[in-house]
Design a protein around this motif. Structure first.
Motif, PDB file in Angstrom:
ATOM      1  N   GLN A 118       2.677   4.045  -2.175  1.00 44.54           N
ATOM      2  CA  GLN A 118       3.177   2.921  -1.584  1.00 44.54           C
ATOM      3  C   GLN A 118       2.851   3.045  -0.084  1.00 44.54           C
ATOM      4  N   SER A 119       3.114   3.961   0.749  1.00 47.26           N
ATOM      5  CA  SER A 119       2.748   4.034   2.210  1.00 47.26           C
ATOM      6  C   SER A 119       1.556   3.768   2.489  1.00 47.26           C
ATOM      7  N   ALA A 120       0.587   3.923   1.334  1.00 47.10           N
ATOM      8  CA  ALA A 120      -0.896   3.767   1.723  1.00 47.10           C
ATOM      9  C   ALA A 120      -0.961   2.406   1.900  1.00 47.10           C
ATOM     10  N   LEU A 121      -0.329   1.494   0.943  1.00 44.81           N
ATOM     11  CA  LEU A 121      -0.306   0.203   1.255  1.00 44.81           C
ATOM     12  C   LEU A 121       0.249  -0.385   2.345  1.00 44.81           C
ATOM     13  N   LEU A 122       1.083  -0.043   2.840  1.00 49.10           N
ATOM     14  CA  LEU A 122       1.920  -0.356   4.225  1.00 49.10           C
ATOM     15  C   LEU A 122       0.975  -0.698   5.235  1.00 49.10           C
ATOM     16  N   GLU A 123       0.117   0.286   5.576  1.00 57.73           N
ATOM     17  CA  GLU A 123      -0.772  -0.129   6.610  1.00 57.73           C
ATOM     18  C   GLU A 123      -1.563  -1.189   6.459  1.00 57.73           C
ATOM     19  N   ALA A 124      -2.135  -1.173   5.085  1.00 56.71           N
ATOM     20  CA  ALA A 124      -3.270  -2.429   4.609  1.00 56.71           C
ATOM     21  C   ALA A 124      -2.443  -3.573   4.790  1.00 56.71           C
ATOM     22  N   MET A 125      -1.074  -3.743   4.463  1.00 55.77           N
ATOM     23  CA  MET A 125      -0.383  -4.946   4.269  1.00 55.77           C
ATOM     24  C   MET A 125      -0.103  -5.362   5.811  1.00 55.77           C
ATOM     25  N   ALA A 126       0.396  -4.613   6.594  1.00 54.63           N
ATOM     26  CA  ALA A 126       0.785  -5.071   7.693  1.00 54.63           C
ATOM     27  C   ALA A 126      -0.152  -5.173   9.009  1.00 54.63           C
ATOM     28  N   GLU A 127      -1.357  -4.190   8.886  1.00 58.37           N
ATOM     29  CA  GLU A 127      -2.432  -4.368  10.114  1.00 58.37           C
ATOM     30  C   GLU A 127      -3.649  -4.786   9.443  1.00 58.37           C
ATOM     31  N   LYS A 128      -3.673  -5.043   8.122  1.00 59.39           N
ATOM     32  CA  LYS A 128      -4.988  -5.151   7.355  1.00 59.39           C
ATOM     33  C   LYS A 128      -6.142  -4.625   7.889  1.00 59.39           C
TER      34      LYS A 128
END
Lengths: 381, 806
Positions: free
Chosen positions: A179-189
């Motif tokens: 889930q946290s791997a998605l975090l960066e992607a979602m926030a920072e693209k």
């Protein structure tokens, strides 16, 4: 289908030299094509740029085209369709809380289908679906470096997250690490693999889903991650009439899902529309004040343990603008707040035990502010 | 997602069931009332209520129509048969006794006749709404049936209603109007509910308020007030022409029969009717009042037949008094007490007023002459009240509203100042005062529950003994020749002059010229030769006075007075008739003089220079009437005490408006409330009107605000209001089905409110006056055409619609 989409792209992505030239992004210079000459990423690829969108009419045209295509593909979900397009235009992500078999994939696929990739050489496809399971690993999402014995080199193979639209199915079934791997992607693209950061496309949209009932063996999303979703949309079963029509016209519907008579939009057009919406939709100070007041109210209310974050308020402005555009207005009105407030706020707040339904509390808090806005409109000055 | 709220839904729609039950129950009871006893009426009401409920349930059930109708028909037959059997067979009476059986039969029959037809109609109406018209027709018919006697605008009918109203001191006209308004409202409410028209509760409340206001306006302005002789019976409705205590003579007050000397019986009928009421009013509303009122209505309608029931009314009210003093009567003292032949013994006892003397006064005539009116104008065969501006100005025609001197007060010589208070138990048309008043002033009513009016007067009353009047000249040198001729106008019949000459010829020559001696000679002759009787009315002849004087020489006060005046005038003595009350000096109790209906009297007066009008009453030696009852001293004392009390009600303002004076306390409070309500409504309508008109005068900048406000008001009148927390756009979408123009107006309004202010106003379309004008016009049209809304003018009635428009 789900197996294919689960971890790897349907067709092998072109290997990229990870040591080459300090080039961070995996960008190919040649047109991408498979053995039979077809484009790899998407069925609909173009090199030609559509005329730029500079005004609200154009932006509405984008909205209208997407909506037409989605409505043709998905029946009885007009409200959700509108919200998702608003999220697309507001550059936000969507969390769908829904039951299995309620048309999420159809919706996401239709969204991917209506987007023409006009930058085909960037190795980013229009849509990917990731089915989240407890044993999924972060690299299954982001991609990983693979050793190529032919060249004796490692090359980066992008994960399914390298897409314009990512459907993250049952996001709460996987471990917090993924889930946290998605975090960066979602926030920072952007995605960092092996300590190398790779940019995602500016048009990057996550549509995550979770089952509201079947909570055994799940990892509920932490608040911090929930905060990154612009909307949490609670879908309900569609109206019986729409369901009846789906059953009746099932075959024709399926056939019409990829109809070519309805126009599509290009990626650039969407990005242009985003700019136009952000720049040309006027947000009055009274609306800003109302948003701040709503934030204050959520923080002061006894039923709410943790109020709305500033990020929530910041993210809400483009959403309101996009919604105003969909209503063919060039200003944000109280109606936009009314339409979006529970979708924007209710998943970000931590409610005290025994509190009412979140959406109800949020509606009530916003209602007080909206009433003030409405009353102000008849006041002199 | 909640479905959009249905536009046509009315918040009051659920009311239609209880309303319908209420209306139909009342209608069934109305129909049963004249036909049945208490049990039957109740049974009809219960049957109707149950019938409506059962009918509604049956109508909504899944039973097929023939089954429903068949069930009801069978039930009707069975119950009707049972009702019939309970009285027509021997079984039931044998079991429960005949009285009970009769009751059971009544209950069953009325209940069955109310229950089944209504259930049938209701069941049909629940499936086909148009049938509901039958129900409404039934309600209307039963109401009409109940008030059928009221047809033709006869306010005093139906009698049971007007009796009730009189007894509670209400105006039956008001009661009828209230009933009408209530019935109208109920029917309108049912119709609205049945048709599902939207109506806001406030509109429903505004209608009765307006109706009440209208009623009160009618009352204030006296618009529907009929003339004195009007048959509507409104006369006694508190506007008080009412009891006319003047002596009986044809058209005593109106003079309508002046020329032909019309039949006194008719006039007597009227007077009698009035008298009946006076008894009732004085009576304070016990059982006696009912009969009298009822008969009053009769009298109004047919002219005759009032007498008998008048007697009834009076009889029950005063019978105790009469029996108390029965037989203790003393012969009537001089001068003769001439009664109204229309009055019964008890009627005559009815107290009319109380006079409290402030100064000791002993009248030389041994009687108090309370003059109310003077008749001096010769009109054919009789005298009537003057139409000249310069005659009889010493008789005040109106009640004082402040202290005023009386015109043409008499000279002070031979007279004494007597101050007195008059407290009336019965409304009189004109004030009366001891002869001859000098000034009059209003006074606080000491007991508004008991008395209708009070005033003071200051009289210059004659103290000079009659013998001292000899030698005085007749007439007033200040009179113009016309006035003197006026007071001397003799009758055309030459027999009067002949008789007068014959009487005077018996006097010695020098005395013959003295007016007073001549007048006394005439009086003496009349005392001796004429016979007093109230039975001889000389009705139906052209000249009752001549018929009396030259005929059977038997008559009563009016005939005596006319004869005396005509004879005096023939001798060149200015004379007139005074009318009012005459009370014997012995009848007073201390300073209290009780005036009774039977004291009404007419007497001749002559004018002597330096003294004014002098009463010289005729006292016939032969009286064939039974002696009147003496005054009930106890009652006199009691009334005198009450009349002396200080007023307790601070609201009583004797110098105030006469209308206010006449009203009793509760109605006055009501009046204030209505005036306040009227002012409030007026203010509301002003605000409302301004808000509606403001867009015409608004500047471009203010247009979106003012115009939108007007649009909201239009919608609010039609029952659409924004709910709290509802955004303007959402409200517009809700209303759009009825009024699509409103969405556009809302968009323009919000664009002006939240749009980019850096764009100059001239370039922004939402500020365009033309667009607003067109939008508002469209909106009004659309709202007016809306399928489920009231007509616009009814919407407009709601005075507070702008409060709910947000």
């Amino acid at each position: 289908m789900s197996n294919v989409n689960r971890t790897v792209p349907a067709e092998p992505a072109r290997p990229v030299d990870i040591t080459g030239g300090g080039e961070e992004e995996a960008v190919s210079t040649k047109p991408v094509s498979g053995e039979d000459g077809r484009p790899l990423q998407s069925k609909y690829v173009t090199d030609k740029l559509a005329p730029p969108i500079t005004d609200l009419e154009g932006a509405f045209g984008v909205f209208h085209r997407i909506r037409q295509r989605l409505r043709a593909a998905v029946h009885g979900r007009d409200d959700v369709i509108d919200l998702i397009i608003i999220a697309v235009l507001a550059d936000g992500h969507v969390l769908l809380e829904d039951f299995p078999g309620s048309g999420k994939t159809t919706l996401a696929k239709a969204l991917g289908d209506c987007i023409i990739d006009d930058k085909p050489d960037d190795n980013i496809v229009t849509i990917r679906r990731i089915q989240f399971t407890p044993d999924l690993l972060p690299s299954d999402v982001t991609g990983t470096t693979v050793f190529d014995p032919n060249t004796n080199r490692f090359f980066f193979r992008p994960g399914p997250i390298f897409a314009h639209v990512v459907l993250a199915d049952e996001i709460n079934r996987t471990s917090p690490k993924v889930q946290s791997a998605l975090l960066e992607a979602m926030a920072e693209k952007q995605v960092t693999v092996d300590n190398r950061t790779r940019q995602l496309d500016p048009f990057f949209l996550v549509i995550a889903t979770q089952n509201p009932l079947d909570l055994a063996g799940t990892f509920p999303l932490p608040n911090a991650q929930l905060d990154r979703f612009l909307f949490k949309i609670r879908m309900t079963h569609i109206a019986p009439q729409a369901e009846y029509e789906i059953l009746k016209n099932f075959r024709t519907l399926k056939a019409s899902a990829d109809r070519d008579d309805l126009p599509r939009v290009t990626r650039t057009e969407i990005l242009d529309a985003r700019t136009v919406v952000a720049n040309q939709i006027f947000v009055d100070d009274k609306v800003h004040q109302a948003l701040v007041s709503i934030g204050q109210r959520t923080r002061n209310d006894e039923r709410i343990l943790q109020g709305a974050s500033t990020r929530a308020l910041v993210l809400s402005v483009p959403a309101l603008q996009a919604r105003a555009m969909t209503q063919r207005r060039n200003y944000v009105s109280s109606d936009d707040i009314d339409a979006l407030c529970d979708k924007i706020f209710s998943h970000r707040l931590e409610f005290a035990p025994g509190a009412d339904e979140p959406a109800k509390v949020v509606k009530e808090l916003c209602g007080q502010e909206l009433e003030r806005l409405a009353k102000g409109s008849l006041q002199r000055g | 997602m909640r479905g959009p709220k249905r536009v046509g839904d009315s918040k009051l729609r659920w009311l239609r069931h209880p309303l319908r039950v209420l209306a139909l129950t009342a209608a069934a009871m109305c129909l049963a009332w004249p036909l049945a006893t208490g049990a039957g009426v109740v049974s009809a009401g219960v049957g109707a209520a149950l019938g409506v409920i059962v009918g509604e349930l049956l109508g909504q059930s899944r039973l097929r129509a023939p089954v429903v109708f068949g069930l009801l028909a069978v039930g009707f037959a069975v119950t009707g048969f049972l009702g019939h059997m309970s009285t027509h067979s021997e079984l039931v009476p044998g079991m429960v006794g005949p009285a009970m059986a009769l009751k059971v039969g009544t209950v069953l029959r009325f209940g069955c006749f109310a229950f089944f037809p209504l259930a049938l109609v209701r069941a049909a109406a629940a499936r086909r709404p148009t049938v509901a018209a039958l129900e409404l027709a039934f309600v209307v018919a039963s109401l009409t049936f109940l008030f059928a006697a009221h047809r033709g605008g006869v306010i005093a009918r139906p009698l049971w209603l007007s009796d009730w109203a009189w007894r509670h001191e209400l105006d039956p006209a008001n009661v009828l109007m209230v009933i009408g308004a209530a019935a109208f409202l109920l029917l309108a409410a049912i119709m609205w509910a049945e048709t599902g028209k939207r109506v806001s509760a406030l509109t429903a409340l505004a209608l009765p308020a307006l109706a009440a206001l209208l009623i009160s306006l009618f009352n204030l302005k006296n618009l529907p007030k009929p003339k004195d002789e009007n048959e509507l019976g409104l006369t006694s409705a508190g506007h008080g022409e009412p009891p006319n205590p003047t002596p009986p003579w044809s058209g005593a007050s109106g003079g309508n029969n002046g020329q032909d000397g019309g039949p006194p019986t008719d006039g007597g009928g009227n007077d009698g009717g009035d008298g009946g009421e006076s008894a009732d009013a004085a009576d304070g509303g016990d059982g006696g009042g009912e009969g009298a009122d009822a008969s009053d209505a009769d009298g109004g309608g047919s002219g005759q037949g009032a007498d008998a029931s008048d007697a009834d009314g009076g009889g029950s009210s005063q019978s105790t008094d009469a029996s108390d003093d029965g037989g203790g009567g003393t012969p009537p003292p001089q001068p003769p007490n001439v009664e109204d032949p229309q009055q019964s013994e008890d009627q005559k006892q009815a107290p009319m007023a109380v006079v409290i003397l402030g100064d000791d006064y002993d009248p030389p005539a041994q009687a108090f002459y309370l003059r109310q009116e003077a008749w001096s104008q010769f009109a054919g065969a009789r005298l009537v009240a003057t139409t000249r501006g310069d005659a009889d100005r010493d008789v005040p025609a109106e009640y004082p509203t402040r202290g005023v001197p009386v015109q043409d007060a008499p000279p002070e010589a031979g007279r004494k100042v007597v101050r007195a208070r008059v407290v009336m138990l019965v409304e009189h048309k004109r004030p009366f005062a001891l002869e001859t008043p000098r000034a009059m002033a209003p006074m606080k009513n000491p007991n508004p529950q008991r008395f209708v009016r009070a005033y003071r007067f200051e009289a210059l009353s004659q103290v000079a003994d009659y013998p001292t009047l000899v030698g005085k000249k007749s007439g007033n040198p200040e009179w113009s020749p016309e006035v003197r001729d006026y007071y001397l106008r003799p009758p055309e019949d030459p027999r009067f002059a002949e008789l007068a000459k014959k009487i005077v010829s018996g006097l010695p020559e020098p005395k013959r010229k003295d007016p007073f001696i001549a007048a006394v000679a005439v009086k003496k002759w009349m005392d001796k030769n004429l016979i007093y009787s109230t039975k001889h009315r000389h009705a139906g002849v052209n000249d009752p006075t001549a018929d009396f004087l030259f005929g059977d020489k038997t008559g009563y006060c009016v005939h005596f007075a006319h004869s005396a005046v005509f004879l005096w005038r023939s001798l060149g003595i200015p004379a007139r008739i005074g009318t009012g009350y005459m009370v014997n000096a012995e009848a007073r109790e201390g300073s209290t003089v009780l005036v009774r209906a039977g004291d009404a009297h007419a007497w001749p007066e002559l004018y002597l220079e330096g003294l004014g009008w002098v009463v010289l009453d005729i006292a016939a030696e032969r009286n064939i009437d039974p002696p009147p009852k003496p005054v009930n001293k106890e009652e006199e004392k009691k009334l005198g005490q009450m009349a002396r009390e200080e007023p307790t009600d601070p609201l009583e303002n004797p110098s105030g408006d006469q209308i206010l004076q006449k009203r009793r306390d509760p109605s006055r409070v009501l009046l204030y409330a209505l005036v306040a309500l009227g002012a409030l409504l007026g203010a509301f309508y002003l605000v409302k009107g301004w808000r509606r008109l403001a867009p015409r005068f608004a500047s471009r900048r203010a247009m979106p605000r003012v115009g939108y406000r007007a649009a909201l008001d239009v919608l609010s009148e039609a029952g659409f209001t924004r709910e709290t927390g509802e955004t303007r756009e959402r409200f517009a979408r809700r209303v759009a089905r009825v009024a699509p123009a409103f969405e556009e107006l809302t968009a323009m309004h919000m664009a002006a409110y939240l749009g980019d202010p850096s764009v100059p106003i001239a370039e922004r379309g939402e500020f365009a006056r033309a667009a607003w004008k067109k939008g508002l016009g469209d909106l009004k049209k659309q709202v007016g055409r809306a399928p489920k809304s009231l007509p616009l003018f009814l919407c407009w009635l709601n005075p507070v619609s702008f409060i709910t428009s947000r």
